[in-house]
Write an enzyme that holds these catalytic residues in place. Structure first.
Site, PDB file in Angstrom:
ATOM      1  CB  SER A 102      -8.068   0.494   6.103  1.00  0.00           C
ATOM      2  OG  SER A 102      -8.844   1.652   6.227  1.00  0.00           O
ATOM      3  CB  SER A 119      -7.934   3.370   3.126  1.00  0.00           C
ATOM      4  OG  SER A 119      -7.066   2.807   4.100  1.00  0.00           O
ATOM      5  CE  LYS A 141      -3.853   1.863   2.823  1.00  0.00           C
ATOM      6  NZ  LYS A 141      -4.656   1.566   4.036  1.00  0.00           N
TER       7      LYS A 141
END
Length: 500
Positions: free
Chosen positions: A179, A155, A80
């Protein structure tokens, strides 16, 4: 040659160590998959093909010389884009950090490389990890591989979409309020939020420091356990890191659930829960009961206050953490006006997106003189009550079983204009962050429309072994069909190539 696209991370590493598969072959196969699919999915913000292939060839050369290889030898891993890799751009999905290159490796990236994983690129996210749909990225939205008209969750939606579509067997995300787990549920993969402090946050760009935790997204439970064994453990660079070493979670995968006590929190099966989600979760719990687990209802009475507490604490910490992004030391500089205040206003006004601005303003207000105790102080007291609820529940049961999210993946744009509806997407996951407990989402079925349903398993702090024990048993009993681990062909002809 075995097909690396059909193999788990553990199987790839074993094949590379034994010489049945080269690291270069494993990496090139997945990079080809990225080239084929990511134009439609847009899971990656950057792919590092040249460096990934160079790293893979170096691993193969070491094996040829007789060197022993690590636990993740040749496994392609995506990170990420809020997790630092030295020399790589770290944007956090924000214009304010466009062009910023990390001066050091995160501990998670360093530990992956130490075990011979191959880092292939950075994945998309909601800006500064603030969101539940990966629509808040400053660059583009990511699509759900099961239905490109739907969100992948957030996210860490880019990481979940990359794993679900077969572009990599492992990706790292961060979990502040769900997330990792919520996108794992939406995309039909395994996603783990470890106990707070088990995985170092060094090199993770902070959103809410008392809530953030790095965790893996993988195709199956075995790989999640393997990756946690690699990235977990004490790190002196992180002052909140637990002194506990990360154990080998492998043995827990084979223990089964006979005698395991499973709790169903009644507050998680209330009005607003999609009937198909509830049916999938209850079906998974019934399977655990057939395997020898006992099931009982429990109560977490302060759950109803958790969303309110979370959306005070997280914005307050975000307001403090994001104050450093002023255009002077990081990222884009402000150009309007002649004073320092003008430069700050220009940089932050243009660099931050609407959701980040909203949370900064909420946090700044809640921390302001006269409001601190009424909002932040009260939210922290609620947090203590939520944690005590978990402590009491785990005196009676070993794991809790809940839905990961109240609905399957929703349509792109469906909740963008309603922040409260978006916030409620994480209603079942934020309690684990407030309490610091671990949580694991695993797929437990499909809706009639062909969308994954996620089962969330929760355990007491540092009892990830219980999560893996229950999830592995369920995976063996009710395997997510192999043909459905990759989303069905024909759902998105502009995206999907040959099935794998």
């Amino acid at each position: 040659m075995p097909n690396p696209l059909e193999m788990s991370a553990a199987a790839i590493a074993d094949a590379v160590r034994s010489g049945r598969l080269s690291a270069a072959e494993a990496v090139e196969a997945h990079l080809a998959r990225v080239r084929s699919l990511d134009g439609g999915l847009r899971a990656f913000v950057a792919v590092r093909e040249a460096s990934a292939l160079a790293d893979a060839r170096a691993i193969d050369e070491r094996r040829a010389r007789g060197a022993s290889l690590g636990r993740l030898a040749g496994v392609p891993v995506a990170l990420k884009d809020n997790i630092n890799v030295k020399g790589w751009e770290t944007t956090c999905g924000s214009r304010i950090l466009k062009g910023f290159r990390a001066p050091f490796d995160s501990t998670a990236a360093e530990r992956l490389r130490r075990e011979d994983a191959v880092l292939i690129g950075k994945t998309n996210l909601d800006e500064f990890a603030m969101g539940s749909s990966t629509e808040n990225s400053a660059f583009f939205a990511t699509a759900n591989p099961w239905d490109p008209g739907r969100v992948p969750g957030g996210s860490s939606g880019g990481s979940a979409a990359a794993v679900a579509s077969g572009m990599c067997p492992v990706a790292l995300g961060s979990d502040t309020g769900g997330s990792v787990r919520q996108p794992a549920g939406f995309c039909g993969v395994a996603g783990l939020k470890p106990t707070y402090g088990l995985v170092s946050r060094y090199g993770l760009v902070a959103f809410a420091s008392s809530l953030d935790q790095i965790g893996p997204l993988t195709r199956g439970v075995e790989d999640a356990a393997l990756v946690l064994s690699v990235i977990g453990g004490h790190d002196p660079k992180d002052s909140t890191s637990s002194p506990r070493p990360a154990p080998d979670y492998g043995p827990a995968l084979q223990e089964g659930v006979k005698g395991l006590r499973v709790g169903l929190p009644k507050e998680y099966f209330a009005a607003g829960l999609d009937p198909e989600v509830e049916a999938g979760v209850r079906g998974a719990v019934e399977a655990l009961e057939r395997l020898g687990a006992s099931v009982r209802e429990v109560s977490l009475p302060h759950t109803r206050h958790a969303v309110g507490a979370y959306y005070v604490i997280a914005p307050c910490e975000a307001s403090s953490n994001l104050a450093r992004f002023d255009g002077m030391r990081y990222g884009a500089a402000g150009t309007d006006g002649s004073t320092l205040s003008d430069a700050y206003e220009s940089c932050r006004g243009k660099g931050f997106g609407p959701e980040v601005k909203r949370r900064i303003m909420l946090g700044t207000f809640a921390l302001s003189a006269g409001y601190y105790d009424a909002y932040y102080g009260k939210a922290q007291r609620v947090r203590t009550l939520v944690r005590r609820d978990f402590d009491e529940a785990f005196k009676e049961v070993d794991v809790l079983a809940t839905p990961t999210s109240p609905t399957p993946a929703f349509r792109l744009g469906e909740k963008s204009a309603d922040p409260m509806a978006m916030y409620l997407s994480d209603i079942f996951t934020i309690t684990a962050n407030l309490a610091g407990t671990p949580g694991l989402s695993v797929p437990c079925g499909l809706t009639a429309g062909g969308l994954p349903v996620g089962l969330q398993l929760l355990a007491d702090r540092f009892r990830e072994d219980l999560l893996f024990r229950a999830a592995a048993a369920l995976e063996r009993e009710r395997p997510f069909p192999p043909e459905r681990r990759r989303p069905p062909r024909g759902r998105g002809p502009s995206i999907w190539g040959p099935s794998i």
